[in-house]
Design a protein around this motif. Structure first.
Motif, PDB file in Angstrom:
ATOM      1  N   CYS A 170       0.834  -1.198   0.000  1.00 33.36           N
ATOM      2  CA  CYS A 170       0.000   0.000   0.000  1.00 33.36           C
ATOM      3  C   CYS A 170       0.872   1.251   0.000  1.00 33.36           C
ATOM      4  O   CYS A 170       1.802   1.362   0.795  1.00 33.36           O
ATOM      5  CB  CYS A 170      -0.911  -0.001   1.223  1.00 33.36           C
ATOM      6  SG  CYS A 170      -1.800   1.534   1.452  1.00 33.36           S
ATOM      7  N   HIS A 172      -0.105   4.199   0.805  1.00 30.18           N
ATOM      8  CA  HIS A 172      -0.485   5.123   1.868  1.00 30.18           C
ATOM      9  C   HIS A 172       0.096   4.731   3.219  1.00 30.18           C
ATOM     10  O   HIS A 172       0.680   5.559   3.905  1.00 30.18           O
ATOM     11  CB  HIS A 172      -2.012   5.207   1.951  1.00 30.18           C
ATOM     12  CG  HIS A 172      -2.626   5.659   0.667  1.00 30.18           C
ATOM     13  ND1 HIS A 172      -2.561   6.973   0.261  1.00 30.18           N
ATOM     14  CD2 HIS A 172      -3.273   4.980  -0.312  1.00 30.18           C
ATOM     15  CE1 HIS A 172      -3.170   7.077  -0.923  1.00 30.18           C
ATOM     16  NE2 HIS A 172      -3.597   5.889  -1.293  1.00 30.18           N
ATOM     17  N   CYS A 173      -0.047   3.453   3.584  1.00 28.57           N
ATOM     18  CA  CYS A 173       0.405   3.071   4.930  1.00 28.57           C
ATOM     19  C   CYS A 173       1.567   2.084   4.905  1.00 28.57           C
ATOM     20  O   CYS A 173       2.111   1.738   5.947  1.00 28.57           O
ATOM     21  CB  CYS A 173      -0.758   2.506   5.748  1.00 28.57           C
ATOM     22  SG  CYS A 173      -1.330   0.916   5.145  1.00 28.57           S
ATOM     23  N   HIS A 175       1.497  -1.039   4.221  1.00 26.43           N
ATOM     24  CA  HIS A 175       1.085  -2.404   4.550  1.00 26.43           C
ATOM     25  C   HIS A 175       1.358  -3.343   3.363  1.00 26.43           C
ATOM     26  O   HIS A 175       1.037  -3.009   2.230  1.00 26.43           O
ATOM     27  CB  HIS A 175      -0.411  -2.393   4.890  1.00 26.43           C
ATOM     28  CG  HIS A 175      -0.955  -3.723   5.284  1.00 26.43           C
ATOM     29  ND1 HIS A 175      -0.452  -4.442   6.336  1.00 26.43           N
ATOM     30  CD2 HIS A 175      -1.966  -4.476   4.762  1.00 26.43           C
ATOM     31  CE1 HIS A 175      -1.128  -5.576   6.440  1.00 26.43           C
ATOM     32  NE2 HIS A 175      -2.048  -5.616   5.501  1.00 26.43           N
ATOM     33  N   CYS A 198      -6.668  -1.242   0.324  1.00 27.45           N
ATOM     34  CA  CYS A 198      -5.774  -1.728   1.388  1.00 27.45           C
ATOM     35  C   CYS A 198      -6.583  -2.256   2.570  1.00 27.45           C
ATOM     36  O   CYS A 198      -7.444  -1.566   3.090  1.00 27.45           O
ATOM     37  CB  CYS A 198      -4.850  -0.593   1.835  1.00 27.45           C
ATOM     38  SG  CYS A 198      -3.881  -0.987   3.282  1.00 27.45           S
ATOM     39  N   CYS A 201      -5.515   0.251   5.815  1.00 28.19           N
ATOM     40  CA  CYS A 201      -5.979   1.646   5.967  1.00 28.19           C
ATOM     41  C   CYS A 201      -7.241   1.922   5.153  1.00 28.19           C
ATOM     42  O   CYS A 201      -7.845   2.974   5.282  1.00 28.19           O
ATOM     43  CB  CYS A 201      -4.868   2.632   5.601  1.00 28.19           C
ATOM     44  SG  CYS A 201      -4.486   2.689   3.844  1.00 28.19           S
TER      45      CYS A 201
HETATM   46 ZN    ZN Z   1      -2.829   1.094   3.432  1.00 24.89          ZN
END
Ligand code: ZN
Length: 215
Positions: A170, A172-173, A175, A198, A201
């Motif tokens: 991911c 964004h985070c 993961h 995801c 998140c």
């Molecule tokens: Zn994420």
């Protein structure tokens, strides 16, 4: 730092080096009383002779301050790091093998399907049993039936290989995860980059494959 621990450590290293307090003092240009004070934790060697002391005792300044030999721990950390690298390398190799296998299975499935279709064309049975002038009602060729059974199975296994090889990460985070078979067939994709939600998140983005977990 723990001054008495350092003191005990100096005494231990001095004995291991086969030196008396007097002999050690002599090497460093201090009295045996000074050495005795260090060893009882009453004072610390001057900064000016610390390096020389460590050299005589065969230890590092860091070890002198810590009051124990650190190489065991350092070796252990190094070994652990090496093992981790080795594991990542193996994982990456498995990843590549799985993708190669996926390509082979995918290509074979495609070939079997094309082979089945060609046999249909050659037999003039593109009507799948529907009556066309000059053809009559006939079942598809055995080759085509075989292709119908084999190709989807092959594609399924190829898909499973790709799904389980490596991780989607991911943006964004960060993961990293493996997707389910359902998601694998539903999610839009461009090559091996997929548009995924995801699970950590909940944000959607185009996610690339990475062969190994990075964190
Ligand atoms: Zn994420």
């Amino acid at each position: 730092m723990d001054q008495s621990k350092t003191g005990r450590f100096i005494a231990q290293c001095r004995k291991e080096a086969g030196l008396t307090q007097f002999q050690l003092g002599e090497r460093l240009g201090v009295t045996d009383r000074a050495v005795s004070k260090w060893e009882r934790g009453l004072s610390l060697p001057d900064a000016s002779i610390m390096e020389e002391l460590c050299e005589v005792l065969g230890i590092t300044v860091n070890e002198l301050f810590t009051g124990e030999r650190l190489e065991l721990m350092e070796n252990y950390n190094k070994k652990a790091e090496e093992n981790l690298l080795e594991m990542k390398k193996k994982e990456e190799e498995t990843y590549r093998q799985m993708l190669r296998m996926e390509n082979v299975i995918g290509a074979l499935s495609g070939a079997v399907f094309v082979f089945g279709c060609i046999s249909l064309v050659r037999a003039g049975r593109l009507d799948f049993g529907v009556h066309y002038p000059g053809h009559g009602t006939q079942p598809p060729t055995p080759e085509f039936l075989l292709a119908l059974a084999v190709a989807p199975t092959g594609l399924y296994f190829a898909g499973e290989l790709e799904r389980k090889a490596g991780y989607y990460k991911c943006k964004h985070c960060g993961h990293e995860y493996v997707i389910t078979t359902g998601t694998f067939f539903r999610a839009p994709h461009l090559g091996r980059t997929r548009y995924l939600k995801c699970p950590s998140c909940g944000k959607k983005s185009w996610m690339k494959k990475t062969p190994v977990k990075e964190d």
